[in-house]
Design a protein around this motif. Structure first.
Motif, PDB file in Angstrom:
ATOM      1  N   VAL A 135       0.877  -1.099   0.084  1.00 38.05           N
ATOM      2  CA  VAL A 135       0.023  -0.047   0.072  1.00 38.05           C
ATOM      3  C   VAL A 135       0.993   1.246  -0.055  1.00 38.05           C
ATOM      4  N   THR A 136       0.418   1.983  -0.995  1.00 39.29           N
ATOM      5  CA  THR A 136       1.276   3.386  -1.090  1.00 39.29           C
ATOM      6  C   THR A 136       0.259   4.443  -1.105  1.00 39.29           C
ATOM      7  N   ALA A 137       0.441   5.557  -0.029  1.00 46.83           N
ATOM      8  CA  ALA A 137      -0.751   6.642  -0.125  1.00 46.83           C
ATOM      9  C   ALA A 137       0.159   7.903   0.152  1.00 46.83           C
ATOM     10  N   SER A 138      -0.350   8.889  -0.614  1.00 45.36           N
ATOM     11  CA  SER A 138       0.422  10.231  -0.335  1.00 45.36           C
ATOM     12  C   SER A 138      -0.079  10.994   1.101  1.00 45.36           C
ATOM     13  N   GLY A 139      -1.123  10.455   1.514  1.00 44.43           N
ATOM     14  CA  GLY A 139      -1.629  11.030   2.849  1.00 44.43           C
ATOM     15  C   GLY A 139      -1.649   9.902   3.943  1.00 44.43           C
ATOM     16  N   THR A 160       3.500   2.141   2.924  1.00 47.53           N
ATOM     17  CA  THR A 160       4.076   3.543   2.897  1.00 47.53           C
ATOM     18  C   THR A 160       3.053   4.596   2.852  1.00 47.53           C
ATOM     19  N   ALA A 161       3.139   5.328   3.801  1.00 47.95           N
ATOM     20  CA  ALA A 161       2.153   6.632   4.113  1.00 47.95           C
ATOM     21  C   ALA A 161       3.004   7.954   3.998  1.00 47.95           C
TER      22      ALA A 161
END
Length: 132
Positions: A23-27, A93-94
């Motif tokens: 999981v990759t998120a910008s927020g 990754t957040a």
């Protein structure tokens, strides 16, 4: 006699999870699970008995009320209410906060009443005296 029996049971689960994932998120990343279970039981049993007789009269009555209220138990085995929030075999990754929460709320409210009332009437057996 009179009686009342109530069986209330709740078996449940609430799971929020990431399993075998990337999981990759910008927020922010939030994994949240919530479960709420409630039993409200009002049980009333009433019984009445009457006896009639001469100088000796016998009457009997019984009243019983039973409530079995179970959350996470089925009577034979424990089966806990399962509330989980987790990541398993995963990478996250957040760009912001990573939050995992699991909240459970169980409530049992029970009022159980049993009552008995006996009525008796005696009658005198024998000769009555005549009034002058």
């Amino acid at each position: 006699g009179g009686g009342a029996v109530a069986l209330n049971q709740i078996l449940s689960s609430a799971n929020a999870f990431v399993d075998s994932s990337a999981v990759t998120a910008s927020g922010d990343v939030t994994i949240a699970a919530a479960g709420s279970s409630a039993i409200t039981a009002n049980i009333l049993a009433a019984s009445a008995a009457a006896s009639f007789g001469g100088s000796n009269g016998v009457g009997a009555s019984i009243g019983i009320a039973v409530a079995l209220n179970r959350i996470g138990w089925n009577g034979d085995t424990r089966s806990p209410n399962e509330i989980q929030a987790y990541a398993l075999n995963s990478s996250i990754t957040a760009g912001g906060a990573l939050t995992q929460t699991a909240t459970a709320d169980q409530t049992i409210k029970a009022v159980v009443l049993a009552g008995v009332r006996q009525f008796r009437r005696r009658r005198r057996i024998g000769r009555r005296r005549a009034r002058p």
